[in-house]
Design a protein around this motif. Structure first.
Motif, PDB file in Angstrom:
ATOM      1  N   GLU A 156       0.589  -1.014  -0.274  1.00 31.12           N
ATOM      2  CA  GLU A 156      -0.024   0.196   0.100  1.00 31.12           C
ATOM      3  C   GLU A 156       0.787   1.243  -0.107  1.00 31.12           C
ATOM      4  OE1 GLU A 156      -3.057  -0.400   3.298  1.00 31.12           O
ATOM      5  OE2 GLU A 156      -3.493  -2.335   2.499  1.00 31.12           O
ATOM      6  N   TRP A 157       0.414   2.422  -0.913  1.00 30.40           N
ATOM      7  CA  TRP A 157       1.307   3.714  -0.708  1.00 30.40           C
ATOM      8  C   TRP A 157       0.397   4.862  -0.266  1.00 30.40           C
ATOM      9  CZ3 TRP A 157       5.541   3.523  -3.819  1.00 30.40           C
ATOM     10  CH2 TRP A 157       6.207   2.693  -4.241  1.00 30.40           C
ATOM     11  N   ILE A 158       1.556   5.613   0.684  1.00 29.10           N
ATOM     12  CA  ILE A 158       1.262   6.818   1.581  1.00 29.10           C
ATOM     13  C   ILE A 158       1.468   8.175  -0.141  1.00 29.10           C
ATOM     14  CG2 ILE A 158       1.298   8.191   3.432  1.00 29.10           C
ATOM     15  CD1 ILE A 158       2.722   5.590   4.696  1.00 29.10           C
ATOM     16  N   VAL A 159       0.384   8.974   0.036  1.00 32.59           N
ATOM     17  CA  VAL A 159       0.863  10.150  -0.645  1.00 32.59           C
ATOM     18  C   VAL A 159       0.261  11.605   0.427  1.00 32.59           C
ATOM     19  CG1 VAL A 159       0.902   9.274  -3.339  1.00 32.59           C
ATOM     20  CG2 VAL A 159      -1.647  10.209  -2.331  1.00 32.59           C
ATOM     21  N   ASN A 160       1.170  12.660  -0.336  1.00 31.61           N
ATOM     22  CA  ASN A 160      -0.050  13.728   0.366  1.00 31.61           C
ATOM     23  C   ASN A 160      -1.085  13.675  -0.168  1.00 31.61           C
ATOM     24  OD1 ASN A 160      -0.720  16.833   0.868  1.00 31.61           O
ATOM     25  ND2 ASN A 160       1.834  17.520   0.388  1.00 31.61           N
ATOM     26  N   SER A 161      -1.897  13.862   1.292  1.00 32.56           N
ATOM     27  CA  SER A 161      -3.461  14.238   1.111  1.00 32.56           C
ATOM     28  C   SER A 161      -3.936  16.460   0.939  1.00 32.56           C
ATOM     29  CB  SER A 161      -4.014  14.721   3.078  1.00 32.56           C
ATOM     30  OG  SER A 161      -3.564  15.234   3.454  1.00 32.56           O
ATOM     31  N   ARG A 162      -2.906  16.756   0.573  1.00 37.26           N
ATOM     32  CA  ARG A 162      -3.753  18.085   0.235  1.00 37.26           C
ATOM     33  C   ARG A 162      -3.049  18.891  -1.467  1.00 37.26           C
ATOM     34  NH1 ARG A 162      -1.718  21.476   4.655  1.00 37.26           N
ATOM     35  NH2 ARG A 162      -2.081  23.388   3.298  1.00 37.26           N
ATOM     36  N   GLY A 163      -1.670  17.607  -1.604  1.00 40.70           N
ATOM     37  CA  GLY A 163      -1.258  18.044  -3.048  1.00 40.70           C
ATOM     38  C   GLY A 163      -2.064  17.318  -4.294  1.00 40.70           C
ATOM     39  N   SER A 164      -1.114  17.298  -5.049  1.00 38.77           N
ATOM     40  CA  SER A 164      -0.670  15.630  -6.183  1.00 38.77           C
ATOM     41  C   SER A 164       0.402  15.845  -6.401  1.00 38.77           C
ATOM     42  CB  SER A 164      -1.545  15.764  -6.750  1.00 38.77           C
ATOM     43  OG  SER A 164      -0.883  16.739  -7.880  1.00 38.77           O
ATOM     44  N   ALA A 165       1.552  16.205  -6.196  1.00 40.35           N
ATOM     45  CA  ALA A 165       3.132  16.288  -7.099  1.00 40.35           C
ATOM     46  C   ALA A 165       3.834  15.090  -6.433  1.00 40.35           C
ATOM     47  CB  ALA A 165       3.412  18.108  -6.801  1.00 40.35           C
ATOM     48  N   ASP A 166       3.653  14.931  -5.376  1.00 40.57           N
ATOM     49  CA  ASP A 166       4.353  13.286  -5.816  1.00 40.57           C
ATOM     50  C   ASP A 166       3.962  12.249  -5.325  1.00 40.57           C
ATOM     51  OD1 ASP A 166       2.326  13.598  -3.133  1.00 40.57           O
ATOM     52  OD2 ASP A 166       3.141  12.749  -1.774  1.00 40.57           O
ATOM     53  N   GLU A 167       2.579  12.255  -5.607  1.00 41.80           N
ATOM     54  CA  GLU A 167       1.390  11.285  -5.758  1.00 41.80           C
ATOM     55  C   GLU A 167       2.010  11.271  -8.180  1.00 41.80           C
ATOM     56  OE1 GLU A 167      -3.300   9.664  -7.059  1.00 41.80           O
ATOM     57  OE2 GLU A 167      -3.005  11.245  -5.491  1.00 41.80           O
ATOM     58  N   GLU A 168       2.088  12.184  -8.515  1.00 45.83           N
ATOM     59  CA  GLU A 168       2.574  11.750  -9.686  1.00 45.83           C
ATOM     60  C   GLU A 168       3.896  11.276  -9.786  1.00 45.83           C
ATOM     61  OE1 GLU A 168       1.698  15.790 -12.039  1.00 45.83           O
ATOM     62  OE2 GLU A 168       0.431  16.148 -10.763  1.00 45.83           O
ATOM     63  N   VAL A 169       4.272  11.087  -9.252  1.00 44.06           N
ATOM     64  CA  VAL A 169       5.574  10.828  -9.290  1.00 44.06           C
ATOM     65  C   VAL A 169       5.949   9.459  -9.337  1.00 44.06           C
ATOM     66  CG1 VAL A 169       7.874  10.792  -7.890  1.00 44.06           C
ATOM     67  CG2 VAL A 169       7.211  13.361  -8.473  1.00 44.06           C
ATOM     68  N   VAL A 170       4.963   8.932  -7.669  1.00 40.90           N
ATOM     69  CA  VAL A 170       4.900   7.718  -7.866  1.00 40.90           C
ATOM     70  C   VAL A 170       3.710   6.898  -8.406  1.00 40.90           C
ATOM     71  CG1 VAL A 170       3.173   6.126  -5.887  1.00 40.90           C
ATOM     72  CG2 VAL A 170       4.911   7.940  -5.507  1.00 40.90           C
ATOM     73  N   ARG A 171       3.038   7.870  -9.342  1.00 42.33           N
ATOM     74  CA  ARG A 171       2.543   6.538 -10.437  1.00 42.33           C
ATOM     75  C   ARG A 171       3.371   6.762 -11.315  1.00 42.33           C
ATOM     76  NH1 ARG A 171      -2.426   5.777  -9.771  1.00 42.33           N
ATOM     77  NH2 ARG A 171      -3.494   6.825  -7.743  1.00 42.33           N
ATOM     78  N   THR A 172       3.971   7.802 -11.498  1.00 43.91           N
ATOM     79  CA  THR A 172       5.577   7.918 -13.207  1.00 43.91           C
ATOM     80  C   THR A 172       6.214   6.428 -12.542  1.00 43.91           C
ATOM     81  OG1 THR A 172       4.763   9.699 -13.417  1.00 43.91           O
ATOM     82  CG2 THR A 172       6.930   9.419 -13.791  1.00 43.91           C
ATOM     83  N   ILE A 173       6.971   6.300 -11.849  1.00 37.98           N
ATOM     84  CA  ILE A 173       7.730   5.271 -11.772  1.00 37.98           C
ATOM     85  C   ILE A 173       7.555   4.082 -11.551  1.00 37.98           C
ATOM     86  CG2 ILE A 173       9.204   4.929 -10.185  1.00 37.98           C
ATOM     87  CD1 ILE A 173      10.184   7.318  -8.978  1.00 37.98           C
ATOM     88  N   ALA A 174       6.174   4.083 -10.893  1.00 35.75           N
ATOM     89  CA  ALA A 174       5.245   2.623 -10.432  1.00 35.75           C
ATOM     90  C   ALA A 174       5.082   1.917 -12.307  1.00 35.75           C
ATOM     91  CB  ALA A 174       3.464   2.635  -9.536  1.00 35.75           C
TER      92      ALA A 174
END
Length: 298
Positions: free
Chosen positions: A195-213
């Motif tokens: 399971e993955w944890i990302v920021n609750s108020r921004g999407s930048a780190d989530e986009e990084v996680v999704r890109t590398i995944a």
């Protein structure tokens, strides 16, 4: 139009009530009301209208307040040009994310109070999208923001971005996990079922996680969202997931950092102002201090 009245209107647009303006300007509510009434006569149109027991700006009042920002900044710049020794003066409203406030702004604030006592800073903690929205609506004068090299922020010609510092990010995992020296997609592949944890108020780190995944051939299961990096670490220690963390900061016991490369996510920070506003001496001063005293990039 009288400059002092323009200042009063601008302050009313920012503070929202004549009482707050009176307190800020060390005068009376009656005086503020008289200043706005006189400015309305000069403009030839009502600038405020009743809203319950308070007043709000009319559309014409809002437009004039927007013009007042540029007019007053130009006057300040002209004064400085005529007298380069003039002391910058004014209240700077800064919105930014917590790390940048602590790392870039706070070291400056103490010295600013001593060296430039006529310049005051008001600090508001906000994520980049929130800070930029406040900047666009002229509710702040400067925004401290960030993006990632793997998720660059879109360019906006209405603002000017001044790069500050940058830092690589790693993958935060349970400390008991074996270290792995490999390209980022291979490291992510190890955690494809996590399971993955990302920021609750921004999407930048989530986009990084999704890109590398996606480079590793899977879609990450994003289960938890946390604004605090300390809370993210608590979730990792509890075995509830993995997530991105800055590589240059110490971690809590039980959290390990796996360096990421090929590609390696790098967080980049900026001081952002509205285009054409850097001529205002207090803002120019703060920008110069941020750019010259920011900590080195990692």
């Amino acid at each position: 139009m009288d400059v002092r009245r323009l200042e009063t209107l601008l302050m009313l647009s920012r503070l929202g009530s004549m009482r707050a303006v009176a307190d800020e300007m060390y005068t009376t509510t009656s005086t503020v009301s008289q200043q706005i009434a006189a400015l309305s006569r000069e403009a030839g149109t009502p600038l405020t209208e009743p809203e319950g027991r308070r007043v709000r700006l009319t559309p014409a009042g809002r437009r004039l307040a927007e013009h007042a920002v540029t007019i007053l900044a130009a006057l300040e710049a002209a004064k400085l040009d005529l007298d380069p020794t003039a002391e910058p003066a004014g209240t700077l409203r800064v919105a930014g994310f917590g790390t940048a406030i602590r790392r870039s702004l706070m070291p400056i604030a103490a010295g600013l109070a001593v060296d430039h006592p006529k310049v005051r800073i008001r600090i508001l903690e906000h994520e980049p999208t929130e800070a930029l929205a406040l900047l666009a609506s002229d509710d702040v004068d400067l925004a401290l923001t960030y993006d990632f090299n793997l998720s660059p922020a879109p360019l906006d010609r209405s603002v000017a971005s001044h790069p500050l510092w940058s830092v690589p990010w790693s993958l935060g995992v349970p400390a008991a996990d074996l270290p792995l020296d490999a390209p980022a997609p291979e490291i992510f592949d190890r955690y494809r079922d996590a399971e993955w944890i990302v920021n609750s108020r921004g999407s930048a780190d989530e986009e990084v996680v999704r890109t590398i995944a996606r480079m590793a051939g899977f879609d990450p299961l994003i289960t938890h969202r946390a604004d605090s990096l300390l809370l993210l670490q608590d979730l990792v220690v509890a075995g509830l997931g993995v997530g991105l963390l800055p590589a240059d900061q110490p971690t809590r016991p039980g959290v390990g950092l796996l360096p990421l490369r090929d590609p390696g996510p790098v967080l980049r920070t900026y001081a952002v102002v509205r285009a054409g506003r850097t001529g205002w001496p207090p803002l120019a001063l703060l920008l110069n201090l941020l750019e010259t005293t920011s900590p080195p990039s990692s």
